[in-house]
Write an enzyme that holds these catalytic residues in place. Structure first.
Site, short mmCIF file in Angstrom:
data_model
loop_
_atom_site.label_atom_id
_atom_site.label_comp_id
_atom_site.label_asym_id
_atom_site.label_seq_id
_atom_site.Cartn_x
_atom_site.Cartn_y
_atom_site.Cartn_z
N ASP A 117 0.63 -1.28 0.22
CA ASP A 117 -0.36 -0.03 0.02
C ASP A 117 0.50 0.84 -0.02
O ASP A 117 1.96 1.30 0.62
CB ASP A 117 -1.20 -0.41 1.46
N ASP A 136 -6.90 -1.92 -4.39
CA ASP A 136 -7.74 -1.27 -2.95
C ASP A 136 -9.63 -0.44 -3.88
O ASP A 136 -10.15 -0.41 -3.65
CB ASP A 136 -7.06 -1.13 -1.86
#
Length: 157
Positions: A117, A136
């Site tokens: 991330d 995501d």
């Protein structure tokens, strides 16, 4: 079903290209952070070993493989559902986004042991401690799209 495939493929490719660029080319794993347009958009490296927002990241190493299996199962179920449902173009696009994003995060778990991330957004004096990635965004948009664009359930009566 062709739209599911192409949406999923392009989502997966975009996700993996951005992760490669961020992790390897920009070397964010060493830099840890890079301000792009503070405070609104920053790159903050975060390795997510759990589910959303790092939940269950404390779990034992077998959780990595459990999360991979769950993502693959959900992807297969969504594919089966939209194939059976024969919804419209928006439902198929949403399914492709969700599946492509899920598979992007599966690839991360296989390659790195965690999901990479790196996008961090904050605003209005609120410092967001969480990072996310293209996969995501795609999973979230695909799930919302499936809710909004799936045809209503047929009555059994």
């Amino acid at each position: 079903m062709r739209l599911v495939f192409w949406a999923g493929l392009w989502t997966l490719l975009l996700d993996q290209v951005t992760k490669y660029w961020i992790v390897h080319a920009l070397n964010l794993r060493e830099l840890a952070s890079l301000d792009v347009f503070p405070p609104f958009l920053n790159l903050r490296m975060a390795w997510n070993y759990g589910i959303n927002f790092g939940l269950m990241s404390w779990a034992n190493p077998i959780m990595r493989w459990v999360l991979i299996a769950v993502a693959l199962l959900i992807s297969a179920l969504v594919l089966w559902w939209v194939h059976r449902d024969q919804g419209g173009r928006w439902q198929m696009l949403s399914a492709g986004l969700l599946i492509g994003g899920a598979l992007g995060n599966v690839i991360d778990r296989v390659l790195y042991g965690a999901v990479a991330d790196f996008i961090n957004m904050s605003c209005c004096g609120i410092n967001n401690p969480f990072s996310f990635n293209v996969a995501d965004i795609a999973v979230f948009a695909g799930a919302i799209g499936l809710v909004l664009f799936s045809p209503p359930a047929k009555n059994a009566s």
